[in-house]
Design a protein around this motif. Structure first.
Motif, PDB file in Angstrom:
ATOM      1  N   VAL A   1       0.857  -1.190   0.000  1.00 23.72           N
ATOM      2  CA  VAL A   1       0.000   0.000   0.000  1.00 23.72           C
ATOM      3  C   VAL A   1       0.885   1.229   0.000  1.00 23.72           C
ATOM      4  O   VAL A   1       2.049   1.186   0.410  1.00 23.72           O
ATOM      5  N   LEU A   2       0.347   2.341  -0.476  1.00 27.58           N
ATOM      6  CA  LEU A   2       1.107   3.580  -0.504  1.00 27.58           C
ATOM      7  C   LEU A   2       1.433   4.022   0.923  1.00 27.58           C
ATOM      8  O   LEU A   2       0.535   4.178   1.758  1.00 27.58           O
ATOM      9  N   THR A   3       2.713   4.218   1.155  1.00 27.62           N
ATOM     10  CA  THR A   3       3.189   4.589   2.488  1.00 27.62           C
ATOM     11  C   THR A   3       3.886   5.940   2.427  1.00 27.62           C
ATOM     12  O   THR A   3       4.751   6.145   1.572  1.00 27.62           O
ATOM     13  N   PRO A   4       3.531   6.887   3.295  1.00 27.06           N
ATOM     14  CA  PRO A   4       4.215   8.187   3.290  1.00 27.06           C
ATOM     15  C   PRO A   4       5.696   8.048   3.622  1.00 27.06           C
ATOM     16  O   PRO A   4       6.078   7.379   4.581  1.00 27.06           O
ATOM     17  N   LEU A   5       6.543   8.688   2.808  1.00 25.25           N
ATOM     18  CA  LEU A   5       7.980   8.717   3.024  1.00 25.25           C
ATOM     19  C   LEU A   5       8.416  10.176   3.132  1.00 25.25           C
ATOM     20  O   LEU A   5       7.584  11.074   3.227  1.00 25.25           O
ATOM     21  N   THR A   6       9.692  10.439   3.093  1.00 27.61           N
ATOM     22  CA  THR A   6      10.175  11.816   3.208  1.00 27.61           C
ATOM     23  C   THR A   6       9.904  12.594   1.927  1.00 27.61           C
ATOM     24  O   THR A   6       9.729  12.016   0.848  1.00 27.61           O
ATOM     25  N   GLY A   7       9.887  13.930   2.045  1.00 24.61           N
ATOM     26  CA  GLY A   7       9.755  14.792   0.881  1.00 24.61           C
ATOM     27  C   GLY A   7       8.373  14.842   0.289  1.00 24.61           C
ATOM     28  O   GLY A   7       8.197  15.254  -0.866  1.00 24.61           O
ATOM     29  N   GLY A   8       7.340  14.391   1.049  1.00 26.55           N
ATOM     30  CA  GLY A   8       5.982  14.412   0.532  1.00 26.55           C
ATOM     31  C   GLY A   8       5.679  13.318  -0.454  1.00 26.55           C
ATOM     32  O   GLY A   8       4.665  13.361  -1.156  1.00 26.55           O
ATOM     33  N   VAL A   9       6.541  12.288  -0.523  1.00 27.99           N
ATOM     34  CA  VAL A   9       6.383  11.184  -1.471  1.00 27.99           C
ATOM     35  C   VAL A   9       5.719  10.001  -0.784  1.00 27.99           C
ATOM     36  O   VAL A   9       5.973   9.729   0.392  1.00 27.99           O
ATOM     37  N   ARG A  10       4.871   9.290  -1.526  1.00 22.53           N
ATOM     38  CA  ARG A  10       4.317   8.021  -1.071  1.00 22.53           C
ATOM     39  C   ARG A  10       4.727   6.939  -2.068  1.00 22.53           C
ATOM     40  O   ARG A  10       4.713   7.164  -3.270  1.00 22.53           O
ATOM     41  N   ALA A  11       5.081   5.768  -1.548  1.00 19.85           N
ATOM     42  CA  ALA A  11       5.478   4.661  -2.412  1.00 19.85           C
ATOM     43  C   ALA A  11       4.891   3.359  -1.893  1.00 19.85           C
ATOM     44  O   ALA A  11       4.835   3.137  -0.678  1.00 19.85           O
ATOM     45  N   ALA A  12       4.426   2.514  -2.825  1.00 15.83           N
ATOM     46  CA  ALA A  12       3.857   1.212  -2.471  1.00 15.83           C
ATOM     47  C   ALA A  12       4.946   0.145  -2.578  1.00 15.83           C
ATOM     48  O   ALA A  12       4.933  -0.702  -3.462  1.00 15.83           O
ATOM     49  N   CYS A  13       5.906   0.231  -1.649  1.00 15.43           N
ATOM     50  CA  CYS A  13       7.049  -0.684  -1.679  1.00 15.43           C
ATOM     51  C   CYS A  13       7.603  -0.810  -0.270  1.00 15.43           C
ATOM     52  O   CYS A  13       8.293   0.102   0.204  1.00 15.43           O
ATOM     53  N   PRO A  14       7.311  -1.902   0.445  1.00 15.24           N
ATOM     54  CA  PRO A  14       7.831  -2.066   1.802  1.00 15.24           C
ATOM     55  C   PRO A  14       9.350  -1.959   1.905  1.00 15.24           C
ATOM     56  O   PRO A  14       9.852  -1.310   2.830  1.00 15.24           O
ATOM     57  N   PRO A  15      10.137  -2.559   0.982  1.00 13.92           N
ATOM     58  CA  PRO A  15      11.587  -2.364   1.075  1.00 13.92           C
ATOM     59  C   PRO A  15      11.995  -0.892   0.966  1.00 13.92           C
ATOM     60  O   PRO A  15      12.962  -0.473   1.605  1.00 13.92           O
ATOM     61  N   ALA A  16      11.255  -0.117   0.155  1.00 15.97           N
ATOM     62  CA  ALA A  16      11.584   1.310   0.010  1.00 15.97           C
ATOM     63  C   ALA A  16      11.396   2.053   1.327  1.00 15.97           C
ATOM     64  O   ALA A  16      12.135   2.980   1.649  1.00 15.97           O
ATOM     65  N   ALA A  17      10.398   1.636   2.118  1.00 11.04           N
ATOM     66  CA  ALA A  17      10.145   2.292   3.392  1.00 11.04           C
ATOM     67  C   ALA A  17      11.269   2.035   4.391  1.00 11.04           C
ATOM     68  O   ALA A  17      11.475   2.825   5.315  1.00 11.04           O
ATOM     69  N   ARG A  18      12.014   0.934   4.181  1.00  4.70           N
ATOM     70  CA  ARG A  18      13.112   0.618   5.104  1.00  4.70           C
ATOM     71  C   ARG A  18      14.449   1.173   4.635  1.00  4.70           C
ATOM     72  O   ARG A  18      15.400   1.236   5.412  1.00  4.70           O
ATOM     73  N   ARG A  19      14.533   1.565   3.359  1.00  2.95           N
ATOM     74  CA  ARG A  19      15.800   2.102   2.864  1.00  2.95           C
ATOM     75  C   ARG A  19      15.978   3.539   3.333  1.00  2.95           C
ATOM     76  O   ARG A  19      15.032   4.316   3.380  1.00  2.95           O
ATOM     77  N   THR A  20      17.193   3.890   3.640  1.00  3.01           N
ATOM     78  CA  THR A  20      17.481   5.271   4.045  1.00  3.01           C
ATOM     79  C   THR A  20      17.793   6.150   2.852  1.00  3.01           C
ATOM     80  O   THR A  20      17.647   7.365   2.921  1.00  3.01           O
ATOM     81  N   GLU A  21      18.245   5.555   1.745  1.00  6.21           N
ATOM     82  CA  GLU A  21      18.582   6.315   0.549  1.00  6.21           C
ATOM     83  C   GLU A  21      17.621   5.971  -0.578  1.00  6.21           C
ATOM     84  O   GLU A  21      17.297   4.792  -0.780  1.00  6.21           O
ATOM     85  N   PRO A  22      17.155   6.959  -1.340  1.00  4.63           N
ATOM     86  CA  PRO A  22      16.297   6.669  -2.499  1.00  4.63           C
ATOM     87  C   PRO A  22      17.082   6.009  -3.611  1.00  4.63           C
ATOM     88  O   PRO A  22      18.310   6.071  -3.652  1.00  4.63           O
ATOM     89  N   LEU A  23      16.350   5.358  -4.521  1.00  4.24           N
ATOM     90  CA  LEU A  23      16.979   4.725  -5.675  1.00  4.24           C
ATOM     91  C   LEU A  23      17.364   5.793  -6.683  1.00  4.24           C
ATOM     92  O   LEU A  23      16.647   6.766  -6.879  1.00  4.24           O
ATOM     93  N   THR A  24      18.477   5.626  -7.341  1.00  5.09           N
ATOM     94  CA  THR A  24      18.898   6.554  -8.383  1.00  5.09           C
ATOM     95  C   THR A  24      19.427   5.786  -9.559  1.00  5.09           C
ATOM     96  O   THR A  24      19.833   4.621  -9.436  1.00  5.09           O
ATOM     97  N   ALA A  25      19.437   6.425 -10.727  1.00  8.89           N
ATOM     98  CA  ALA A  25      20.020   5.814 -11.919  1.00  8.89           C
ATOM     99  C   ALA A  25      21.541   5.748 -11.758  1.00  8.89           C
ATOM    100  O   ALA A  25      22.114   6.486 -10.963  1.00  8.89           O
ATOM    101  N   PRO A  26      22.234   4.846 -12.479  1.00  7.13           N
ATOM    102  CA  PRO A  26      23.690   4.759 -12.387  1.00  7.13           C
ATOM    103  C   PRO A  26      24.344   6.114 -12.658  1.00  7.13           C
ATOM    104  O   PRO A  26      23.937   6.856 -13.544  1.00  7.13           O
TER     105      PRO A  26
END
Length: 639
Positions: free
Chosen positions: A332-357
């Motif tokens: 389910v969509l979970t509030p994260l930092t910066g006003g963003v919501r993401a439906a990804c439980p692993p994303a909620a546990r990561r301290t750094e956002p995903l970025t392109a290489p």
């Protein structure tokens, strides 16, 4: 007052403030979508769950982008807002509240009062959305009359006013012209005028710039931004172009498998994606700042079958970060930092956002070989429409060379002569003047026998993968058609070649017995590439081969063409309006304007140090998918 009483008073005041804030927020929300679900039923199988549990709010004057691959549910969500779903589509769950009125349960009479008047729609293809037998004035007159304007003179005045507002020159005269007498960008402006006729609160724009070149796209986006600022009309922009999102929208909603996987402020989502799917989309986007030879990173696998979706994350099978729970528990969509919501439980546990290489992956490209194709002073003119139609020059002295293993990118606005040049090089249209040589042999005006041999050496990949394949032929017959035409092999040999060609194009040879309707746009383009490779050509001319594809499929097709060139030594002419794609795939770029090549050189030189004002204008109009880079680059590129 005791400490406990003071604390209780403070808590009561905080609760009251929170309630007031929520009430104000609700008042500002023009549209509230909650738990929206849409299904398409079929007597032949299970229902297709096109949209699932979609919720979002839209404020007055807000600009919201909806992005995702084909089949992600973007357009279906937009059509569901006013219950314009095609065929057997129906809303199965949720509500769509427009200023408190639930459109999901509204009567048809209530919906007619909303469509156009409260919510306007701008469709993707202006040529199919406009009736070719009616003048532009008649189109707008019908819309105004449907909204209750009974005064003929007032409707005419309003028609002229609307055409002028969207930037149609000489609106008094052009109102009496038919759609075919306008350019693609002007036709899109006419659709915008029709959508504005009812002065709606919300504009739904479904891929309004997909088929437009960079400068016309920039004009349309500027127009939409001006209208949003001047009238306060909220904009919902459906697109697969991340540069357009960065250019035009303050908030973005990312969809996959019919549901929302991430949403938030555009600057946050595009710069620091939290969901792996969003990061994959961004990695697949061609960037004008990336050097020539950069490999685009496509998302592995294919979108899910929406008739077979169960519990768990729909993206799990394509995700490199998937965990065991991702396949069993629906996120389910979970509030994260910066006003963003993401439906990804692993994303909620990561301290750094995903970025392109950080560092681009460069393709190992061998140096181009000997010259294969030469054009010198090519000219082509056409007779204008009507008895008194004037002749116009489509090609005016075009000269170029193309070597084996080299890609020549051709860019320019619509009407600059790009596609005409492609047809002349492929001998689909004869040149009126100049010289054309293939492997040093003059093939400008070949005999019928020579033309047969030339066409075997020069093949084309067309823009529209849906229109370029015969729907009555199987895939095997389509790919084998050039083999039959050029008398290559017997039946058994052709079957072996077809299987090999499909495999080389990234398709299972077992699909040879299926028809084009069973394939996605990207798969159909692969079929078209396999057909073009069948006679073993030296030159492949690609006329806008990826313009109708979303970014992940686009990356796959560009990668396929690059690998084929490396393996087969093909010479490619690559025509496109996406300058990011052209730079990354091309060795050299030729810029066309009014039938002439006004500038040419290495891809990196043209994009980093353009000399011609026209080239600089094209580059300035091309959007960048990173908002900060987009604004900085547009301010730095000289006018």
């Amino acid at each position: 007052m005791t400490a406990q009483a003071a604390q209780e008073a403070e808590e009561a005041q905080a609760a009251q403030t929170a309630q007031a804030t929520q009430t104000a927020q609700t008042a500002q929300d023009l549209l509230q979508v909650r738990d929206l679900g849409v299904e398409f039923t079929s007597p032949e199988g299970p229902a297709l769950r096109a949209v699932r549990h979609v919720s979002f709010d839209l404020r007055r004057g807000e600009t919201l982008a909806v992005v995702g691959e084909s089949g992600s549910g973007k357009s279906t969500t937009a059509l569901a807002l006013t219950r314009m779903l095609p065929g057997t589509g129906r809303i199965t769950t949720g509500s769509v509240r427009l200023a408190g009125q639930d459109l999901a349960t509204a009567t048809q009479q209530e919906l007619r009062a909303v469509r156009g008047a409260r919510i306007g729609m701008i469709f993707q293809d202006p040529m199919t959305a406009l009736n070719p037998v009616l003048t532009v004035g008649r189109h707008l007159d019908e819309v105004l009359r449907a909204h209750g304007n009974r005064d003929r003179a007032a409707r005419r005045a309003r028609t002229v006013e609307l055409l002028d507002r969207v930037g149609i020159p000489e609106p008094h005269r052009r109102a009496d012209d038919h759609p075919h007498q306008f350019s693609g960008g002007q036709r899109q402006r006419i659709l915008i005028a029709m959508a504005l006729a009812g002065e709606p609160d919300i504009l739904l724009a479904d891929e309004p710039t997909t088929a437009l070149d960079a400068t016309v796209q920039d004009q349309i986006l500027t127009l939409l931004a001006d209208l949003n600022r001047e009238t306060g009309t909220a904009l919902v922009l459906i697109t697969h172009n991340m540069g357009v999102v960065a250019r035009a929208c303050a908030r973005v909603l990312v969809m996959y498998g019919g549901t929302v996987v991430e949403d938030g402020p555009t600057a946050e989502v595009l710069a620091r994606p939290r969901h792996p799917y969003t990061a994959g989309l961004l990695a697949a986007v061609p960037r004008l700042s990336a050097p020539s030879g950069t490999r685009l990173t496509g998302i592995p696998g294919s979108p899910p079958d929406l008739t077979l979706l169960g519990d768990g994350c729909a993206f799990a099978d394509r995700c490199t970060f998937a965990e065991a729970g991702c396949r069993t528990q629906t996120p389910v969509l979970t509030p994260l930092t910066g006003g963003v919501r993401a439906a990804c439980p692993p994303a909620a546990r990561r301290t750094e956002p995903l970025t392109a290489p950080a560092a681009p992956t460069l393709i190992d490209r061998p140096a181009p070989g000997a010259t294969v194709l030469e054009a010198e002073g090519l000219r082509k003119t056409y007779q204008g429409r009507g008895v008194r139609g004037r002749r116009f020059t489509a090609l005016d002295g075009v000269s170029l060379t193309l070597a084996a293993g080299e890609t020549l990118g051709i860019v320019g606005e619509s009407g600059s002569g790009k596609s005409t040049l492609a047809r002349v090089l492929a001998h689909a249209h004869p040149a009126d003047g100049g010289t054309l040589r293939l492997r040093r042999a003059d093939v400008t005006r070949p005999s019928r026998r020579e033309l047969h041999a030339v066409r075997r050496q020069v093949q084309m990949v067309f823009q529209d993968p849906y229109a370029s394949l015969n729907p009555r032929m199987t895939v095997g017959q389509i790919v084998a058609e050039p083999l039959v035409a050029f008398g290559i092999g017997d039946r058994e040999e052709r079957e072996r070649r077809v299987a090999g060609l499909l495999r080389r194009a990234g398709l299972d040879p077992a699909v040879a017995d299926r028809y084009p309707r069973a394939f996605s746009g990207g798969q159909r383009q692969r079929i078209g590439i396999a057909r073009a490779l069948a006679p073993e050509p030296s030159v492949l001319i690609c006329d806008e081969p990826v313009s109708a594809l979303d970014v992940s499929v686009q990356a796959q097709i560009v990668g396929l063409l690059t690998d084929l060139q490396r393996d087969l030594g093909l010479a490619l002419v690559f025509i496109a309006h996406d300058l990011g794609v052209v730079r990354q795939v091309s060795h050299r770029i030729a810029v066309m304007h009014q039938g002439r090549i006004v500038e040419s050189g290495s891809a990196d030189e043209i994009c980093e140090h353009p000399r011609e004002p026209y080239t600089r204008a094209l580059l300035a109009a091309a959007p960048d998918p990173v908002p900060l880079a987009e604004h900085a680059r547009r301010s730095e590129v000289p006018a």
